[in-house]
Design a protein around this motif. Structure first.
Motif, short mmCIF file in Angstrom:
data_model
loop_
_atom_site.label_atom_id
_atom_site.label_comp_id
_atom_site.label_asym_id
_atom_site.label_seq_id
_atom_site.Cartn_x
_atom_site.Cartn_y
_atom_site.Cartn_z
N SER A 39 6.85 135.92 41.59
CA SER A 39 5.76 136.81 42.27
C SER A 39 6.26 138.47 41.94
O SER A 39 7.19 138.85 42.02
CB SER A 39 5.57 136.46 43.68
N CYS A 40 4.82 139.01 41.71
CA CYS A 40 5.21 140.45 41.42
C CYS A 40 4.26 141.10 42.44
O CYS A 40 2.67 140.86 42.56
CB CYS A 40 4.79 140.92 40.04
N GLY A 41 4.70 142.17 42.97
CA GLY A 41 3.95 143.35 43.77
C GLY A 41 3.42 144.38 42.76
O GLY A 41 3.38 144.34 41.77
N ALA A 101 5.73 135.48 48.00
CA ALA A 101 4.53 136.32 47.84
C ALA A 101 4.76 137.92 48.02
O ALA A 101 4.96 138.34 48.87
CB ALA A 101 3.26 135.75 48.48
N CYS A 102 4.43 138.57 46.67
CA CYS A 102 4.70 140.05 46.77
C CYS A 102 3.27 140.73 47.01
O CYS A 102 2.46 140.24 45.82
CB CYS A 102 5.25 140.70 45.45
N GLY A 103 3.01 141.37 47.89
CA GLY A 103 1.90 142.19 48.10
C GLY A 103 1.88 143.55 47.54
O GLY A 103 2.94 143.72 46.72
N SER A 111 -0.12 134.09 49.90
CA SER A 111 -0.50 135.20 48.92
C SER A 111 -0.59 136.28 49.83
O SER A 111 -0.49 136.38 50.89
CB SER A 111 -1.86 134.93 48.55
N ALA A 112 -0.28 137.47 49.01
CA ALA A 112 -0.14 138.73 49.38
C ALA A 112 -0.91 139.73 48.78
O ALA A 112 -0.69 139.78 47.53
CB ALA A 112 1.22 139.31 49.72
N GLY A 113 -1.90 140.52 49.35
CA GLY A 113 -2.49 141.74 48.57
C GLY A 113 -1.92 143.14 49.20
O GLY A 113 -0.81 143.22 49.39
#
Ligand SMILES: [Mg+2]
Ligand SMILES: [Mg+2]
Lengths: 199, 379
Positions: free
Chosen positions: B41-43, B93-95, B146-148
């Motif tokens: 995962s990438c923020g 999950a990276c926001g 999931s992260a935003g």
């Protein structure tokens, strides 16, 4: 030494990092980078109402580099009023002091030139006809970038907006081209090197 | 110099592109001794790798403590989060500036920025170590996170969606609230199978294959006709996609949708992130990406301004903003790509995972087993 023996692993985490290529990164004094970032036309500019101009690309010329390497690889739809189109076309030019003397001399000549025509890097905005059979690409604007300002200030140009002028009348500005030029370290090194040779 | 892939072990490597903070932001790769990546995962500027041995590795920017390593300094090498080691990590999950983690036992942890309550811990204080969100127990049976940008979502096996964090634009789909610091359920009366948080908008897919979007309504990224945008704070059905939807991914200003038959894109495409060519820089109408219609796509990922697709043959296509090399198409010369383009670096690999972030892309790929005629290639 084999490449495998150069890989580093930490005892604790068992992460193995592949060795970096030796080719990169080159020192800043031995390269420059040019980025054609984005382009906009002024709403009142003639090109905006010119139905023949549907899509445009941007090119520049640099010493021995073929145009295929110094023109944006794509043409983009002509920007609408108030719209910017984004190329983000960046190229690193090798200025190795041993292998690229010609390019270094080319830049030095540009810094030294008395004639204003030869003092700048010139970008050309070109209309790319949609129809293959249509006539040649038409030049719709020029942009001039003085390299001297980079040498003088010692600062790279980052996303600077430059006026695009009409080929018919270079006093008429028709839009703006955003460019970045990272060359301060290289120009400084080239200038020092060439001046020493002259003395 | 040997072939670069000769270095990569048969079990594969994580390839990094763009501003990862790893390897001086040059394209690079790393792998694990006796372990393999299972999830990436990438923020915005940080990245996470979860391994088959259920370990969590983090690297990148850390201004908000989003790496969960107990400090706020940038980490330029994948680093195991020791504090979580007694727990087995299953997903991350990276926001934009925070990180969520799911463990095998069913706990959800959060670290990083918390100004809108996106950590789900009941307050708005940032944390530089992972803290357990007490709301979730093993009974929730979470299967996706999931992260935003200051938003968080968790989806259960049985299709219940929980959201928390910033709702200023309706991006967590809770109509009347500005933000929430603890998980809330979003219920549209149907079970949900997939969720994606973009920067300021979000989307989910129902088990019967419908797509819903909500959040910031600008630039067509909700895929809805103008007359429906007034209700942007509530999840609304995107009617413009005729087939059954499988996955959705949300970027900064764009949305990409995988259906049973095709990949659709809508929203902003000024850098090429829609993959719809050099003439369409914005659309609110979902459009099929024709260039990859003959490929079977199995996974999609959106960064802020770029997109990546994995095919069933294990190839990866990228398009969009080419800055910093995040499209994986070169070492120092970059350009925006307005159509999907195959990353030739991986023609000799099988791509298994991809994650796009703000300025970076991670790919997990393993060397293809030599086919007849190529068996002597590395000798
Ligand atoms: Mg993300
Ligand atoms: Mg950008």
């Amino acid at each position: 030494t084999s490449e495998a023996s150069e890989t580093q692993a930490t005892d604790r985490d068992d992460v193995v990092v592949a060795p970096l290529s030796e080719k990169y990164p080159k020192p800043d004094s031995e390269k420059m980078s040019i980025e054609i970032v984005s382009l906009a036309f002024y709403p009142e500019a003639e090109v905006m109402s010119d139905e023949k101009v549907k899509q445009v690309y941007v090119e520049y010329r640099f010493y021995d580099l073929p145009l295929s390497e110094t023109e944006t690889p794509v043409s983009l739809r002509k920007p609408r009023a108030g719209e910017e189109i984004h190329f983000h076309f960046s190229k690193v030019i090798d200025l190795d002091p041993l292998e690229q003397q010609g390019r270094r001399q080319f830049l030095f000549d540009m810094l030294q030139a008395q004639n204003p025509e030869q003092r700048h890097l010139k970008f050309t905005v070109v209309s790319d006809p949609m129809d293959e059979e249509a006539k040649d690409c038409e030049e719709v604007g020029y942009v001039y970038l003085e390299l001297w300002q980079i040498l003088e200030s010692g600062r790279d140009i980052i996303e600077q907006e430059l006026e695009i002028v009409s080929p018919e009348d270079q006093d008429v500005a028709i839009g703006r081209l955003k460019v970045s030029l990272k060359a301060a370290a290289a120009l400084h090194s080239i200038y020092q090197e060439m001046i020493e040779d002259l003395l | 110099m040997g072939e670069p892939e000769a270095l990569v072990p048969d079990s594969g490597a994580v390839f990094t592109f763009g501003k990862t903070k790893f390897a001086e932001n040059m394209p690079s790769k790393f792998w694990f001794k006796n372990d393999i990546p299972m999830y990436l995962s990438c923020g915005d500027e940080h990245s996470a790798v979860v391994t088959g041995n259920n370990k969590l590795y983090m690297f990148g920017s850390n201004n908000w403590g989003q790496l969960g390593l107990g400090s706020k300094s940038t980490v330029n090498k994948p680093t195991c989060v020791k504090a979580l080691k007694p727990e087995k990590v299953q997903l991350a999950a990276c926001g934009r500036n925070h990180t969520l983690v799911l463990t095998v036992e069913g706990s959800v942890y959060a670290a990083g920025g918390n100004n809108e309550g996106q950590l789900g811990l009941g307050d708005t204080e940032e944390r530089n170590t992972f803290h357990r969100i007490s709301f979730f127990t093993s009974q929730h049976n979470i299967k996706q996170l999931s992260a935003g940008s200051n938003t968080s979502a968790a989806l259960s096996e049985d299709g219940r969606l929980f959201v928390w964090g910033d709702n200023s634009e309706g991006q967590i789909g809770l109509n009347n609230i500005i933000n929430v610091c603890v998980p809330h359920q979003v219920n549209i009366g149907k079970p949900i199978s997939w969720v994606a948080c973009g920067y300021y908008h979000s989307a989910f897919v129902t088990m019967d294959g419908e797509l819903y979007t909500f959040g910031e309504s600008e630039s067509g990224k909700l895929g809805l006709p103008k007359e429906l945008l007034i209700n942007h704070r509530t999840p609304q059905l995107v009617a413009g996609i005729p087939e059954k939807v499988i996955q959705v991914a949300c970027g900064g200003g764009h949305t990409v949708v995988l259906t049973e038959k095709a990949v659709y894109a809508f929203g902003l495409g000024q850098f090429g992130q829609l993959g719809l060519g050099t003439f369409l820089f914005e659309t609110s109408e979902p459009k099929v990406i024709e260039q990859i219609k003959d490929q079977k796509i199995t996974y999609i990922s959106c960064g802020e301004n770029h997109t990546a697709l994995i095919t069933d043959k294990g190839l990866v296509y990228t398009f969009g903003d080419g800055r910093h090399g995040k499209l994986g198409l070169g070492v120092e010369n970059f350009t925006n790509q307005f159509f999907p383009i195959v990353c030739s670096e991986f023609l000799r690999f099988t791509v298994q995972l991809v994650a796009c972030g703000g300025c970076q892309t991670l790919v997990f790929a393993s060397p293809r087993i030599n086919v007849v005629g190529e068996s002597n290639f590395n000798e």
